[in-house]
Design an enzyme around this catalytic site. Structure first.
Site, short mmCIF file in Angstrom:
data_model
loop_
_atom_site.label_atom_id
_atom_site.label_comp_id
_atom_site.label_asym_id
_atom_site.label_seq_id
_atom_site.Cartn_x
_atom_site.Cartn_y
_atom_site.Cartn_z
N ASP A 10 86.01 83.04 129.79
CA ASP A 10 87.25 82.60 130.44
C ASP A 10 87.18 81.08 130.38
OD1 ASP A 10 89.68 83.49 132.13
OD2 ASP A 10 88.79 82.01 133.45
N LYS A 31 85.33 90.10 137.68
CA LYS A 31 85.42 88.70 137.27
C LYS A 31 84.22 87.97 137.86
CE LYS A 31 88.13 85.87 134.98
NZ LYS A 31 88.99 86.11 133.82
P1 NAP Z 1 89.62 77.05 128.15
O1 NAP Z 1 89.31 77.29 126.72
O2 NAP Z 1 88.58 76.49 129.03
O3 NAP Z 1 90.92 76.12 128.21
C1 NAP Z 1 91.57 75.77 129.41
C2 NAP Z 1 92.57 74.68 129.08
O4 NAP Z 1 93.29 74.35 130.25
C3 NAP Z 1 91.94 73.39 128.59
O5 NAP Z 1 92.79 72.77 127.67
C4 NAP Z 1 91.81 72.58 129.88
O6 NAP Z 1 91.76 71.17 129.63
C5 NAP Z 1 93.12 72.94 130.55
N1 NAP Z 1 93.02 72.81 131.99
C6 NAP Z 1 92.04 73.25 132.82
N2 NAP Z 1 92.32 72.93 134.09
C7 NAP Z 1 93.51 72.28 134.06
C8 NAP Z 1 94.34 71.70 135.04
N3 NAP Z 1 94.00 71.71 136.34
N4 NAP Z 1 95.50 71.11 134.64
C9 NAP Z 1 95.86 71.09 133.32
N5 NAP Z 1 95.10 71.63 132.35
C10 NAP Z 1 93.96 72.21 132.72
O7 NAP Z 1 90.14 78.39 128.83
P2 NAP Z 1 90.96 79.58 128.18
O8 NAP Z 1 90.00 80.67 127.88
O9 NAP Z 1 91.85 79.06 127.12
O10 NAP Z 1 91.81 80.08 129.42
C11 NAP Z 1 93.10 79.53 129.73
C12 NAP Z 1 93.83 80.47 130.69
O11 NAP Z 1 93.97 81.77 130.09
C13 NAP Z 1 93.13 80.73 132.03
O12 NAP Z 1 94.11 80.92 133.03
C14 NAP Z 1 92.39 82.03 131.78
O13 NAP Z 1 92.10 82.72 132.98
C15 NAP Z 1 93.42 82.76 130.94
N6 NAP Z 1 92.90 83.86 130.13
C16 NAP Z 1 91.90 83.66 129.24
C17 NAP Z 1 91.48 84.72 128.45
C18 NAP Z 1 90.44 84.54 127.38
O14 NAP Z 1 90.28 85.46 126.57
N7 NAP Z 1 89.78 83.42 127.28
C19 NAP Z 1 92.03 85.98 128.61
C20 NAP Z 1 93.06 86.16 129.54
C21 NAP Z 1 93.48 85.08 130.29
P3 NAP Z 1 90.31 70.45 129.61
O15 NAP Z 1 89.47 71.20 128.61
O16 NAP Z 1 90.65 69.08 129.20
O17 NAP Z 1 89.78 70.60 131.01
#
Ligand code: NAP
Length: 447
Positions: A166, A126
């Site tokens: 991520d 990571k």
């Molecule tokens: P992302 O596109 O950046 O979206 C993150 C979302 O969470 C956004 O809506 C953001 O809002 C919100 N957020 C961030 N910090 C926050 C907080 N402190 N309180 C409330 N909302 C918050 O990221 P993502 O890729 O969807 O990832 C989301 C989760 O899934 C993470 O835990 C990540 O590690 C996990 N994940 C992702 C993947 C992948 O393929 N991308 C794979 C496995 C797991 P704002 O934009 O308004 O800040």
């Protein structure tokens, strides 16, 4: 020499002071694999757990860049290469102001088990930076990504370490990172996943984490003799992962009633679907706040400063960030009749919340539920190596099989002694992920 679980954790905390998120992730895994570990002296003799909690390599570096006003900014970049027993290091990059070494170590540690569960040949890693793309111009983001890759390129490669996206790293950032890698190395290889479709990306990759999570939920519900059709679902966040999950939930007849951001949540009793999802995507692309404008546009309720878990739903799918469901939230969900919580964010629940949900309703941890993202990244690597691209249906079919297998692994390793009909998904995912990595480490000697 035999140590107790408490001595093991105390030793880790002493060696890695202040790394709270990392300690939380290790405790969660160790707590459920310890008995199995103790029953298998060959693992103890090779000190497999001691080696597993120590990353193979950590790279930390300065990332200087120039903002639009001509001022020089500096951030910190990281890559934690955690475990390569099963294949090249694989795991996302996170760009967010909250990023610390502890957070990336917890994510890299979890990633090792998650990648093992997919059955694809990928180790765990990571990386990321304390840089937030939110509020930055495209030019600033590009200059940051180029500077970040100018150091990172020395440490990665298609057979060495293959980062992905991520939080804060989507298609745009992957594009800038890939462009700089190609320029520095003068080679076009599958060194990153989540690439654009025209230049080596896989169909379904953007949706994969959310789609895979919903496929997993289908299997959880099947065990309860239920189906998504007609159920209400609470989702948090509205990022890449939430979008994929909401899209698939709607397709299967579920009704999504919440989304959230750092400043509050929206409750939309009519369901978040169709043009409403398109509107959210537009807002997201504009780099603006999402949640409040959505509520204004569609006459939904905006609840400032709170999390969505107070809303009665049948299924909860946290999709935002770590520790976004606490014990009180878990109690609220159970009290309001939720059947299950499937954690889509990494370590979305605090330890207490996860334990409570696991005992009182049904709970599955992120490393199992969200593994569809990295699984399709693994499929992207395969397609890049073969220089072909599979049609959408083929990738989706493979994703479905992988999620079904992960669920089966959880059921097989997650049998409860008292209640054979109820799967302990925490134990199932951790022991199931552990076995393959541990056996590979044993076979490869003390390295
Ligand atoms: P992302 O596109 O950046 O979206 C993150 C979302 O969470 C956004 O809506 C953001 O809002 C919100 N957020 C961030 N910090 C926050 C907080 N402190 N309180 C409330 N909302 C918050 O990221 P993502 O890729 O969807 O990832 C989301 C989760 O899934 C993470 O835990 C990540 O590690 C996990 N994940 C992702 C993947 C992948 O393929 N991308 C794979 C496995 C797991 P704002 O934009 O308004 O800040």
């Amino acid at each position: 020499m035999k140590t107790s679980i408490n001595e093991f954790i105390a030793g880790l905390e002493q060696r890695t002071p202040g790394e709270n998120e990392f300690h939380q992730a290790v405790e969660e895994v160790i707590g459920s694999v310890w008995d199995f570990y103790m029953q298998n002296p060959r693992y103890q003799k090779a000190n497999i757990l001691g080696r597993m909690v120590e990353p193979e390599r950590i790279i930390m570096f300065r990332v200087p860049w120039v903002d639009d006003r001509g001022e020089v900014q500096v951030n910190r970049g990281y890559r934690v290469e955690f475990n390569s027993a099963l294949g090249p290091y694989k795991g996302g990059l996170r760009f967010h102001a909250s990023v610390t070494l502890s957070i990336l170590k917890f994510l890299g540690f979890e990633q090792t088990f998650k990648n093992s569960l997919t059955t694809l040949p990928m180790g765990g890693g990571k990386g990321g930076s304390d840089f937030s793309p939110k509020g930055k111009s495209d030019g600033e983001i590009m200059r940051f990504c180029q500077s970040f890759m100018t150091e990172l390129y020395r440490h990665i490669g298609p057979n060495v370490d293959v980062p992905a996206g991520d939080i804060g790293v989507g298609g745009r950032e992957i594009g800038y990172l890939f462009g700089q890698y190609k320029r520095l190395k003068n080679e076009f290889t599958g060194v990153l996943t989540g690439k654009g479709l025209a230049w080596g990306g896989s169909l379904i990759r953007p949706e994969a984490t959310g789609f895979g999570a919903v496929y997993f939920v289908q299997h959880m519900l099947k065990q309860l003799k239920m189906d998504i059709d007609g159920l209400t679902v609470g989702v948090s966040g509205f990022g890449n992962v939430a979008w994929g999950a909401i899209t698939k939930l709607n397709e299967l007849g579920g009704k999504v009633v919440t989304i959230s951001g750092p400043d509050g949540y929206v409750y939309d009793a009519n369901g978040i679907k169709g043009e409403k999802v398109d509107y959210l995507l537009e807002l997201r692309a504009s780099n603006n706040d999402i949640v409040e404008p959505y509520a204004r546009e569609f006459g939904a309720e905006f609840v400032a400063g709170k999390r969505p878990w107070e809303v009665p739903v049948n299924v909860a799918m946290p999709c935002a960030t770590e520790n976004e469901v606490g014990l009180d939230d878990a109690k609220n969900l159970a009290k309001n009749g939720a059947y299950l919580l499937a954690e889509v964010s990494n370590m979305g629940c605090t330890t207490e919340a996860a334990e409570y949900l696991s005992e009182n309703i049904v709970y599955a941890p992120g490393k199992a539920v969200n593994a569809g993202g990295v699984a399709v990244s693994g499929l992207e690597m395969s397609q890049n190596s073969m220089r072909i691209s599979w049609p959408r249906e083929e990738v989706d079919a493979r994703l479905k099989v992988i999620m079904e297998n992960i669920h089966e692994t959880c059921v097989n390793y997650g049998k409860r002694s008292g209640n054979v009909n109820k799967t302990d998904y925490i134990k199932g995912a951790n022991v199931g992920g552990f076995v393959k990595v541990a056996d590979a480490m044993l076979a490869q000697g003390v390295v």
